[in-house]
Write an enzyme that holds these catalytic residues in place. Sequence first.
Site, PDB file in Angstrom:
ATOM      1  N   TRP A 577       0.639  -1.105   0.359  1.00 52.44           N
ATOM      2  CA  TRP A 577      -0.142  -0.181  -0.227  1.00 52.44           C
ATOM      3  C   TRP A 577       0.906   1.117   0.057  1.00 52.44           C
ATOM      4  O   TRP A 577       0.397   2.574  -0.254  1.00 52.44           O
ATOM      5  CB  TRP A 577      -0.762   0.148   1.604  1.00 52.44           C
ATOM      6  N   HIS A 657      -3.794 -11.258  10.595  1.00 52.13           N
ATOM      7  CA  HIS A 657      -5.199 -10.565  10.195  1.00 52.13           C
ATOM      8  C   HIS A 657      -5.511 -10.391   8.771  1.00 52.13           C
ATOM      9  O   HIS A 657      -5.019 -10.145   7.863  1.00 52.13           O
ATOM     10  CB  HIS A 657      -6.594 -10.240  10.864  1.00 52.13           C
ATOM     11  N   HIS A 711     -18.916  -5.061   7.769  1.00 52.37           N
ATOM     12  CA  HIS A 711     -19.391  -3.506   6.682  1.00 52.37           C
ATOM     13  C   HIS A 711     -20.346  -3.024   6.655  1.00 52.37           C
ATOM     14  O   HIS A 711     -20.850  -2.020   5.663  1.00 52.37           O
ATOM     15  CB  HIS A 711     -18.808  -4.092   5.126  1.00 52.37           C
TER      16      HIS A 711
HETATM   17  N1  GLN Z   1      -6.521  -3.481  13.270  1.00 48.73           N
HETATM   18  C1  GLN Z   1      -6.824  -3.328  11.991  1.00 48.73           C
HETATM   19  C2  GLN Z   1      -8.503  -2.725  12.091  1.00 48.73           C
HETATM   20  O1  GLN Z   1      -8.777  -3.119  12.655  1.00 48.73           O
HETATM   21  C3  GLN Z   1      -7.179  -4.098  10.603  1.00 48.73           C
HETATM   22  C4  GLN Z   1      -7.877  -3.670   9.080  1.00 48.73           C
HETATM   23  C5  GLN Z   1      -7.518  -4.412   8.157  1.00 48.73           C
HETATM   24  O2  GLN Z   1      -7.801  -5.411   8.055  1.00 48.73           O
HETATM   25  N2  GLN Z   1      -8.132  -3.801   6.585  1.00 48.73           N
HETATM   26  O3  GLN Z   1      -8.918  -1.452  11.873  1.00 48.73           O
HETATM   27 ZN    ZN Z   2      -9.939  -6.422   7.776  1.00 50.80          ZN
END
Ligand code: GLN
Ligand code: ZN
EC number: 2.1.1.14
Length: 770
Positions: A577, A657, A711
């Site tokens: 990014w 994640h 979302h």
């Molecule tokens: N730790 C980040 C959050 O909770 C993860 C964001 C993501 O996965 N794009 O916002």
């Molecule tokens: Zn995420």
Amino acid sequence: MLTTNNLGYPRVGPFRELKKANEAYWAKKISQEELLHTAKSIREANWKLQQDNGFTLIPSNDFSFYDQVLDLSLTIGAIPARYQSLLNKIDGDYSLDLYFALARGFQAEGVDVTAMEMTKWFDTNYHYMVPEFTKNQEFKLTSEKFLKEYNEAKSLGIETKPVLIGPITYLLLGKEKEEGFDRIDLIERLLPVYEEIVSKLAAAGAQYIQIDEPYLALDIDEKVKGLYKTVFEKLNAAAGNTKLIATTYFEALKDNEDLALNLPVHALHIDLVRGEDQLDTILAKVPASLTLSLGVVEGRNIWKNDYEKSLSKIQQAVDALGKDRVWVAPASSLLHVPFDLDNETNEESLPAEVKNWLAFAKQKLAEVKDLATLADGDVDAETQKRFESNKAAAESRRTSPLIHKPEVKTRTSNITDDDAKRTSVFADRKAAQQEKFNLPAFATTTIGSFPQTKDVRKWRADLKKGAISQEEYDKAIAEETENTIRLQEQLDIDVLVHGEFERNDMVEYFGEQLAGYAFTQYGWVQSYGSRCVKPPVIYGDVYRPADMTVRWSAYAQSLTNRPVKGMLTGPVTILQWSFVRNDQPRSTTTYQIALAILDEVQALEKAGIKIIQIDEPAIREGLPLRKADQKDYLNWAVRAFRVSSSNVDDDTQIHTHMCYSEFNNVIEDIAAMDADVITIETSRSQMKLLNAFAGDFKYPNDIGPGVYDIHSPRVPSTDEMVELLRKAKAVVPAEQLWVNPDCGLKTRAWPETKAALESMVEAAKILRAE
Ligand code: GLN
Ligand code: ZN
């Protein structure tokens, strides 16, 4: 000067004028007329700029209100059936409103239709609207945007080269919405519409038409390969005297070289930035009738071109083909770079020395022109001067102490396999961690961020403006953090987070604190529709001068007896990014970032933070376009993550994640990251994604499949989440499962966040009891 060929130009405007006008129009704050006016002036300014730069081939139909693939879907009448009812709902000049309805969905007057799906444009951060096809799909010419824009330029006295996404690429970019057919077979029905488009442009006087077929540079099957020649024969016949340019980018032609070189077209455009080494073999094969457009100026990154290097390639082609059959061009459309470096005036975030190494879209036009002039040999004094300063800039980049930090290079090249491996195997670590944290089965946690309310964003803006002091800001953040810790305790969540209130963006936040990074003021690039991103610039060796997150994590931990999870962004995501250096391999840059993140991990450990999450949502999107290159990428990407997370105690629990990921082909690589816990997005697919984790290959470590979709503001019921968890339990052993939402909560409001988490904890408790 040799012929110059531009493929496409950014269209949001130097200060995001189109974004602002679109959003104002959607909010009914400006009329359609005003929006059309803004769009027109952007097109005009773009064309004039290219004309002023003496460009030979200036693109038209590269403008878009939202997305060029959606433009094409509307042009050829590929409008999904669910929008039919809208055709009569939206009156007046409905086409623009219908267009936005396809892009954004439509909810009013008793109609509720969802937007078309969007996905990434090849390996860029630009998203296009995915065409939807049915078995009986019909096509018909329904918009003459391509013609209107050509004529609009003409009326300004500018002859342009209309740009069309090619029919094969268009079909491949889409998706079958029904079973029982292959979308590529629709080519027979689609081609007549393309012939109509091409002949209309020819009749209007277009001398050239650019047909983008990036799939010619990708892995395509025999069936698709077999189509190219006939498709171009038909287009060529429809074009009459108008010359076609088959255009490839983002990769080398490789196994499709012969195919591409023998298409019945006037010119072929090749990407010599991504496909740096393809020129030798191509030159040996170019048929006598073909002109070659050389993409030598990078369209995807913001570095100044290396004139000497480009000139040697151009010269090589001129020697083989003659000046008339060689064009100079950017490698791809300039859509993917910001507008104008001249607008950058903040020396603090972008030092003059760094700025001197950069070129945005406008500067790249000038570079193409310089190269075309230099290659021709008849060089004026001004161009010669620019050549000298280009050489000087390249030289200063090779040697600048701002970039080159010997300690960082040594440390990076000394990384060993041991540095990329945890001391003990997962089972032993899990035992040590269980002893330390004593977490229940189906342990609950969240992904990191909590609601970034208007207040939180205002504090940050006020601090930047100087409207509040650092102390006032810190106090506000501390209070918000404390409230969030208390809330999580009340909700009875097992592993807490501090909430990320101090962060703007998960990459920018780290970029601002790492050495080797610069920032722009207006370096916006379209991501999708009216959304733009402003990637930070990695220009030098990256290291961590000081702690980055310890303060807020340690503060949060000091407030509670439950474990608080430290929260970092992973090396691959930081790389993906950002605008990245082109003077060393991406892997080297990633390893440097990995070491900086490792330093932070160890600092957190020392501060008593023993659960640490390293987010890697972008690891999957970094995958190279060509299959043959993917393994190598995955190897270093996974290894870099391991470098950032391995040199820790057994009882330090590493989480990672990922979201928006299709895990099927990469599951073993994800497992090889060896994070103790991975949290993933699964809720929208009703846990189907989990099949990747429990198919032939059994994912060995712990998994937190997202049990609800963050979302949407919708609050899921406890029952729904219990159902999802039971599904998960059916494919993954219960002792491996965690319970969490599917991503961070920053875009949500507090009421729905509290309600959803309350139900989530309840669901986890029901599963524990089972
Ligand atoms: N730790 C980040 C959050 O909770 C993860 C964001 C993501 O996965 N794009 O916002
Ligand atoms: Zn995420």
